[in-house]
Structures are given as C-alpha cells and as structure tokens.
Design an enzyme around this catalytic site. Sequence first.
Site, short mmCIF file in Angstrom:
data_model
loop_
_atom_site.label_atom_id
_atom_site.label_comp_id
_atom_site.label_asym_id
_atom_site.label_seq_id
_atom_site.Cartn_x
_atom_site.Cartn_y
_atom_site.Cartn_z
CG ASP A 40 -2.12 -0.98 0.97
OD1 ASP A 40 -2.65 -1.00 -0.16
OD2 ASP A 40 -2.46 -1.73 1.89
CG ASP A 49 -7.83 -3.06 -3.44
OD1 ASP A 49 -8.24 -3.98 -4.15
OD2 ASP A 49 -8.26 -2.85 -2.30
N GLY A 102 -9.36 -17.00 -8.39
CA GLY A 102 -9.73 -15.69 -7.86
C GLY A 102 -10.51 -15.87 -6.57
CB THR A 138 -14.14 -11.66 -2.51
OG1 THR A 138 -14.25 -10.24 -2.37
CG2 THR A 138 -14.93 -12.33 -1.38
NE ARG A 172 -12.83 0.52 -0.65
CZ ARG A 172 -13.59 0.07 0.34
NH1 ARG A 172 -14.88 0.41 0.39
NH2 ARG A 172 -13.09 -0.72 1.27
CD1 TRP A 194 -10.10 -0.79 -4.63
CD2 TRP A 194 -9.56 1.34 -5.06
NE1 TRP A 194 -10.01 -0.13 -3.42
CE2 TRP A 194 -9.68 1.18 -3.65
CE3 TRP A 194 -9.23 2.59 -5.56
CZ2 TRP A 194 -9.47 2.22 -2.75
CZ3 TRP A 194 -9.03 3.64 -4.66
CH2 TRP A 194 -9.15 3.45 -3.29
CB SER A 202 -14.16 -4.56 5.98
OG SER A 202 -12.99 -4.24 5.29
#
Length: 400
Positions: free
Chosen positions: A110, A170, A228, A230, A242, A246, A360
Amino acid sequence: MATWIKEQDIAQYKEISEEEVTAALDFAVTQVERNLPDFTDSFPGPASFSGFYKPGENRNWTTGFWTGEIWLSYERAKGVEKERLLNAGLTQVSSFHKRIEDKFDVDNHDMGFLFSPSCVAAYKLTGNEKAKEAAILAAEQLIRRFHPIGEFLQAWGSMDDPGNYRFIIDCLLNLPLLYWASEVSGDVKYRDIAEKHIHTTMKYILREDDSTWHTVFLDPKTGEFSHGSTCQGYKDGSAWARGQAWGIYGTAVAYKYTKREEYIAYFKRIATYFLNHLPKDLIPFWDLTFGGESEGTEPRDSSSAAIAACGMLEMSKYMEPSDAAYYRSVAKKFMKALFDGYRVKNGDSSNGQILHGTYSKKTPFNTCTEEGVDECIIWGDYYYMEALTRLHTPDWKIYW
Ligand code: GLY
C-alpha cells in the site's frame, strides 16, 4: 431478485453544476481547516465512529488520504489559511518520512496509497526534499514485493508464504508512485516493475461478465492463474463495489502510463458493469450483487462512486471526444448524487466529508474483519475532494 437501473437510464440524471462544485469544495476545505487541531500531529483512522474520526498514529494503509485532503485544501486556500495548511501538510510529511525510515507498518503493497497523496503531492506542490526522499524510500519498499514468477507485487503477508501468492485489484493505484520514482530518480527499475504488474493484473482480473476479481492467486511454481477470490466482497465471484471502482480508476492510470489501447476497452467493460449495477440514486451498495431490493437492509459504499468519478474524469483525458464527454458527464452525475444525498453539510454533525461509506462488511463467505460499516471513510472523503477539484480546475495536476 436484484433490481438495478440500466446504464442508459443514467442519461436522465442531473449533473452537478459549477456553482455546486464550488460550494461543495469550499465547504470541504472549511471542514479540513476545522479538523487541523485534531489531525496535524495525529491522523484520522480509516473510518469514522457515528460520523466522527478519532485521532490516532500514522499506521494502516489509509493515513495518506487525510494528508491528501490537506494538500487539496492547500491548493484552494488563500492567505493565512494556506500557510496553516502548508505547515500541517509538512508536519505530516515528517511523520511519513519517519514511518518509512523506521519501517513502521509498511510490509504490504500500500505504499502508493500512503505516499502519493501525502509525499508525492507535497513534492509536486512545494518541492520539499524530505517528501521526495520519503516517497523514493516508499517506492523502494514497494518493489521488494515483486515476484518475478508471475510478475506481480504481492499484496499482503510475508513474501515466502505460498498462501499469500496473490495480487489485488486495488494495487493499480499503488503504481503511480513507481512511475513517479523513475521519473525523479532516472532509474527505470520502478517503472519496469509497475508495467509488469499492470500487465499481469489486466491479464487476469476481468471476468467474462466484465466484473472483476478482488484478489487473484497465482501458482508459485508457474506464475499462471490459480484462482480468484474475495476478501471484502460479499462472496467469491460477486463484484465488490469498491474493487470495481478501483478497477475503473486503476485502468485509467494504467492507460495514462502505458498508453496501451486495449486498456481503454477494459476500462469501458469495467465501467459498464458498474453502471449496470446501481440502485436508483446512483450510489452503489457495498457489493454490486445488491440492488434496489436491498434498500434499508444493506449499506452503501459512497466511496466507490467518488473513486469511479475520479477514474472517469482521468480516463476522459485520453478518449476520443464523444467517449470523453460521456464519461465526464457520468462522473458529474455521480458527484450530483453525492452532493444531494451524501455530503456532510454541517461540521457539527460529522468531521468527515461524505456519509455512508463501507470499509469492510463481514459475511459468512468473505475473509475480512468488519470495520467502518455505513460510516465516513477517509479515502471516500479524499476522492470526493479530488473529484470536486478535478471538476473545478480541469487542468489540476494529479498526485497519482
Ligand atoms: N484497499 C483496501 C480497500 O479498498 O478497502
């Protein structure tokens, strides 16, 4: 049965006016100025509690957004207030410099979310050398997370953990930091890694129906797609609002830096899915699975609309005129919806900028920890201000 409006219905909605943009931006700047006593030596957390952020230390992936709000306000303010904002922004830059030097809570991808709106912005606006140094150190920290097998930056966890061999959508917003680092240092290594990560993301993140994965696991031996999943969406295979937002802004910056024509098509696919999964007031529920039938039972995520608006305004710079006009208009409609129904109108009722964000939300099918449900969330506030700034000053020089 989920009920959403259709993309073509959006044609009937109103755009935010120039007067509303100016009024909203001026109020937002006042709100930032009013918050400076609490949040100069401290930082707001990711989400408010009943509408109010509490002061805390410079940790987590989110503190750069508050500093970004200070810089956006600095750009708009005049006189004594400008000076106050400058001093507050530079105090926060010192905190980021210490954070990266001490390597405090920076073992994740991040770095862009943290250092672009704080230190890159500070350097671009003031030429502050400490800000430049901190942001270069952050870029250096970020590229340590690159895996040559699979060519991606690992999002979370220790680098030798095969259970974390994944990237997340993100991260596209973390990459402008690397392009900036190459530009100012003359060293192409940052940009090369960013480019590889973008291409890997674009290869795997889109699903057939144009929704996106939040997180993608690769095979540590071959680097090929494994599966994949989440973390913060409703369940694997649903479209976390979101994450899709993103994807919209992330694809716009991917195009800005790579100029790959196919990314314009990807952008349109991701945006179209988003625009076909909105409730009547244009502000998505926290997962796009939910439509109008979830009114009153599921929270919204207003930050997704603000992020999507910024992404559309960015991408419209590179599109042919009719597409550019279309996405610019949609962005103005998102901002009108936020202005009418979500903005904080009185600093006594909240110290944030927009209400009804969701950080979240825990479900039986996802892996997140519940936090910040139906609250102000700090990146929602930042991107709301960024979108207003973009509309107010079309040649605004972006921090990303
Ligand atoms: N980047 C984490 C989030 O959007 O919640």
